[in-house]
Each structure stands twice: as C-alpha cells, then as structure tokens.
Design a protein around this motif. Structure first.
Motif, PDB file in Angstrom:
ATOM      1  N   SER A  16      -6.090  -0.553   5.022  1.00 24.77           N
ATOM      2  CA  SER A  16      -5.211   0.524   5.474  1.00 24.77           C
ATOM      3  C   SER A  16      -6.054   1.712   5.889  1.00 24.77           C
ATOM      4  O   SER A  16      -6.421   2.542   5.055  1.00 24.77           O
ATOM      5  N   TYR A  34       0.855  -1.184   0.000  1.00 25.61           N
ATOM      6  CA  TYR A  34       0.000   0.000   0.000  1.00 25.61           C
ATOM      7  C   TYR A  34       0.888   1.230   0.000  1.00 25.61           C
ATOM      8  O   TYR A  34       1.879   1.301   0.726  1.00 25.61           O
ATOM      9  N   LEU A  89      -1.490  -0.869   8.492  1.00 24.14           N
ATOM     10  CA  LEU A  89      -1.887  -1.800   7.435  1.00 24.14           C
ATOM     11  C   LEU A  89      -2.215  -3.121   8.105  1.00 24.14           C
ATOM     12  O   LEU A  89      -1.332  -3.783   8.641  1.00 24.14           O
ATOM     13  N   ASP A 147      -5.177   4.292   7.616  1.00 29.77           N
ATOM     14  CA  ASP A 147      -4.357   5.494   7.406  1.00 29.77           C
ATOM     15  C   ASP A 147      -2.963   5.022   7.041  1.00 29.77           C
ATOM     16  O   ASP A 147      -2.674   3.825   7.113  1.00 29.77           O
ATOM     17  N   LYS A 148      -2.091   5.921   6.667  1.00 31.21           N
ATOM     18  CA  LYS A 148      -0.820   5.469   6.103  1.00 31.21           C
ATOM     19  C   LYS A 148       0.119   4.881   7.149  1.00 31.21           C
ATOM     20  O   LYS A 148       1.142   4.323   6.800  1.00 31.21           O
ATOM     21  N   ASN A 181       0.375   5.166   0.744  1.00 28.02           N
ATOM     22  CA  ASN A 181      -0.523   6.228   1.210  1.00 28.02           C
ATOM     23  C   ASN A 181      -1.984   5.770   1.139  1.00 28.02           C
ATOM     24  O   ASN A 181      -2.843   6.461   0.590  1.00 28.02           O
ATOM     25  N   LYS A 182      -2.238   4.619   1.665  1.00 31.45           N
ATOM     26  CA  LYS A 182      -3.565   3.997   1.777  1.00 31.45           C
ATOM     27  C   LYS A 182      -4.099   3.418   0.477  1.00 31.45           C
ATOM     28  O   LYS A 182      -5.226   2.931   0.441  1.00 31.45           O
TER      29      LYS A 182
END
Lengths: 116, 114
Positions: free
Chosen positions: B68, B49, B74, B70-71, B51-52
């Motif tokens: 995800s 992933y 995960l 948020d960044k 940035n999401k």
C-alpha cells in the motif's frame, strides 16, 4: 465466533412473483449485516445494510431485509421479481461495526434465477 | 469517475511466474481489502489495510504480498504462481469508523494460471 449461512444455494422464481433469500447468522457481539449482489462478471454491489437501527431495512431496487434477533436471521425479500434481478446474492456479517479490524464473513452465496 | 478500479481485468500467465494486480480507490476511504473468489463463487478475505497499515492478514501463502504505497492504493503481488491461484480477485474499500462498515468493490481481476 461468527458465521453466516445462506440456506439456499439456488432459488428460482417466476418474473413478477416474490423473492425470498434466506440468511442465518451467529455472532458474539452486536452484528452488522449486509446483503450484496453480484451480476455475472461484475463486482459486488451493496443492496442494503443493518447496523442496529431499524430492524426492517430497505435497500436498492425494491429489496428489503428484516433483522430478527430471536431467530438470528436476516432474510432478503422483494415483492415482485424482475429479470434483471438474476444474479448471485451474498449475506455478510461483521462483528464490530466500528473496528476496521473486525472479522468480515461472507455467506456462500445464493444464485437467483428468474423464469419469464 | 470509477470508485474502485483494478488493473488488469484479465490476467493469463504460466505457473512459476510473478504477477501484480493494482487497485485504486477515489472515495477517500481509509481501509482497503483484497478478496479471492473461487470457481464456486466463495469469497474469502485475504488482506486488509487501514491507512497503509496491515490490519487483517488471513491464512494466505506468503507468495502473496500486498503493498500500500498510500491509502488510495493497494496492490497485490503474487510470486511463483500456482494452478490453484486461478480465481477472481476483488479489491474493496470502506470508510473507517463510520459505523456502517459497508464495502465498495472493484470489478475484479480474473487470474488464470496455466
């Protein structure tokens, strides 16, 4: 297509003697190359990386590796083995150093054993 | 001050169950990964992933679903667990567009399906 081959599944050396772990790669583009170490029941830790700068790369714990384009090799060496070096070592190739979507290929690993 | 953390460290469950593994990184990296390491230590990337947004999705059964929120996080959800899912799962993160591409790995989650 890219690939990475670790030529030895197991290497055993005596403490105080040199270490050589061999890695050959193939890549369509300029590769980034890495060596990671995994101690038993632990995650992987970066030892060193090559990203098209100096061909002789120095890493942590006295390890170094030399990028040889003509031989498509990136062998890992250490002048004098310590007992604490006993671990699994992974050679990794990544085609595009700038793209997060670049393929990341791990070698099959080399288990390093150190004899007292 | 752990850089990449995973929970749980060990997970023992029965076939057919659904389970989740969580991963968090405090390095400010944009990219996160899930890897599966089998009993012969072979590592295979499952998902990545950025940035999401899902950017790498290898040939993985659709029983595996990454999320995800948020960044920095995960998570990996696995439905209808099978014996062959037994492995160590590693989360990793890396900075985006830094030119180096190195990854920082979590300590792993050992999943045992009985």
């Amino acid at each position: 297509a890219q690939s990475v081959t670790q030529l030895d599944s197991h290497v055993s050396v005596s403490e105080g003697t040199p270490v050589l772990l061999r890695c050959n790669y193939s890549s369509s583009y300029s590769p980034s190359l890495f060596w990671y170490v995994q101690h038993p029941n632990k995650g992987l830790q970066l030892l060193l990386k090559y990203t098209s700068a100096a061909t002789l790369v120095k890493g942590i714990n006295g390890f170094e590796a030399e990028f040889k384009k003509s031989e498509t090799s990136f062998h890992l060496t250490k002048p004098s083995a310590h007992m604490s070096d006993a671990a699994e070592y992974f050679c990794v190739v990544r085609d595009s150093q700038y793209s997060s979507a670049s393929k990341i290929i791990f070698g099959s690993g080399t288990r390093l054993s150190i004899r007292p | 001050d752990t850089a990449v953390s995973q929970t749980p460290k060990y997970l023992v469950t029965q076939m057919g169950n659904d389970k989740s593994i969580k991963c968090e990184q405090n390095l400010g990296h944009d990219t996160m990964y899930w890897y599966k390491q089998d009993s012969k230590k072979f590592l295979k990337i499952m998902f990545s992933y950025n940035n999401k947004e899902l950017i790498i999705n290898e040939t993985v059964p659709n029983r595996f679903s990454p999320k995800s929120p948020d960044k920095a996080h995960l998570n990996l959800h696995i439905n209808s667990l099978e014996l062959g899912d037994s492995a160590v799962y590693f989360c990793a993160s890396s900075p985006q567009d830094r030119g180096s591409g190195e990854q920082y790995f979590g300590p792993g989650t050992r999943l045992t399906v009985t």
